[in-house]
Design a protein around this motif. Sequence first.
Motif, PDB file in Angstrom:
ATOM      1  N   GLU A  17     -17.503  -1.947  -3.865  1.00  0.00           N
ATOM      2  CA  GLU A  17     -17.537  -3.387  -3.652  1.00  0.00           C
ATOM      3  C   GLU A  17     -16.842  -3.733  -2.341  1.00  0.00           C
ATOM      4  OE1 GLU A  17     -19.379  -5.342  -5.447  1.00  0.00           O
ATOM      5  OE2 GLU A  17     -19.859  -3.745  -6.866  1.00  0.00           O
ATOM      6  N   SER A  18     -16.982  -4.970  -1.919  1.00  0.00           N
ATOM      7  CA  SER A  18     -16.359  -5.447  -0.688  1.00  0.00           C
ATOM      8  C   SER A  18     -14.868  -5.142  -0.683  1.00  0.00           C
ATOM      9  CB  SER A  18     -16.582  -6.958  -0.566  1.00  0.00           C
ATOM     10  OG  SER A  18     -15.916  -7.473   0.553  1.00  0.00           O
ATOM     11  N   MET A  19     -14.375  -4.582   0.409  1.00  0.00           N
ATOM     12  CA  MET A  19     -12.971  -4.244   0.635  1.00  0.00           C
ATOM     13  C   MET A  19     -12.416  -3.196  -0.343  1.00  0.00           C
ATOM     14  SD  MET A  19     -12.623  -5.739   3.391  1.00  0.00           S
ATOM     15  CE  MET A  19     -10.941  -5.252   3.717  1.00  0.00           C
ATOM     16  N   GLU A  20     -13.291  -2.470  -1.026  1.00  0.00           N
ATOM     17  CA  GLU A  20     -12.870  -1.350  -1.874  1.00  0.00           C
ATOM     18  C   GLU A  20     -12.881  -0.094  -0.999  1.00  0.00           C
ATOM     19  OE1 GLU A  20     -13.757   0.203  -6.329  1.00  0.00           O
ATOM     20  OE2 GLU A  20     -15.496  -0.419  -5.177  1.00  0.00           O
ATOM     21  N   SER A  21     -11.820   0.695  -1.051  1.00  0.00           N
ATOM     22  CA  SER A  21     -11.757   1.878  -0.192  1.00  0.00           C
ATOM     23  C   SER A  21     -12.814   2.898  -0.611  1.00  0.00           C
ATOM     24  CB  SER A  21     -10.355   2.487  -0.216  1.00  0.00           C
ATOM     25  OG  SER A  21     -10.043   2.957  -1.493  1.00  0.00           O
ATOM     26  N   HIS A  22     -13.310   3.615   0.394  1.00  0.00           N
ATOM     27  CA  HIS A  22     -14.321   4.638   0.141  1.00  0.00           C
ATOM     28  C   HIS A  22     -14.307   5.654   1.270  1.00  0.00           C
ATOM     29  CE1 HIS A  22     -16.283   1.623   2.653  1.00  0.00           C
ATOM     30  NE2 HIS A  22     -17.056   2.597   3.105  1.00  0.00           N
ATOM     31  N   GLY A  23     -14.897   6.812   0.985  1.00  0.00           N
ATOM     32  CA  GLY A  23     -15.014   7.898   1.947  1.00  0.00           C
ATOM     33  C   GLY A  23     -15.651   9.084   1.249  1.00  0.00           C
ATOM     34  N   PHE A  24     -15.785  10.207   1.944  1.00  0.00           N
ATOM     35  CA  PHE A  24     -16.342  11.399   1.304  1.00  0.00           C
ATOM     36  C   PHE A  24     -15.958  12.650   2.072  1.00  0.00           C
ATOM     37  CE2 PHE A  24     -19.620   8.619   3.123  1.00  0.00           C
ATOM     38  CZ  PHE A  24     -20.055   9.324   4.229  1.00  0.00           C
TER      39      PHE A  24
END
Length: 88
Positions: A64-71
């Motif tokens: 969601e908006s402004m939820e941290s993420h990466g991979f």
Amino acid sequence: RPVSKLLYNSDNVRWVLFSLEPGQKIDRHEVSPQVTMIVLSGKGKLIIGKNIVEAKEGYMGICESMESHGFEAKERMTILAAITPSPK
């Protein structure tokens, strides 16, 4: 370094293809738009908020908006990301 390629961009959506070799990663970060990540091939970890998910081909994660993420790739990995709406 991971390779990224912009596939499509409009006001509504930006599609970006990411290709990573084992050990390469996109560090945890936050953006205003919603981000949907689909693993097209390979295996690795997806960071979605406070969760770290072991992901493989066919997995889809939504941030969601402004939820941290990466991979991070454990083996050669390709991810298709849809960013909605497209950042200005």
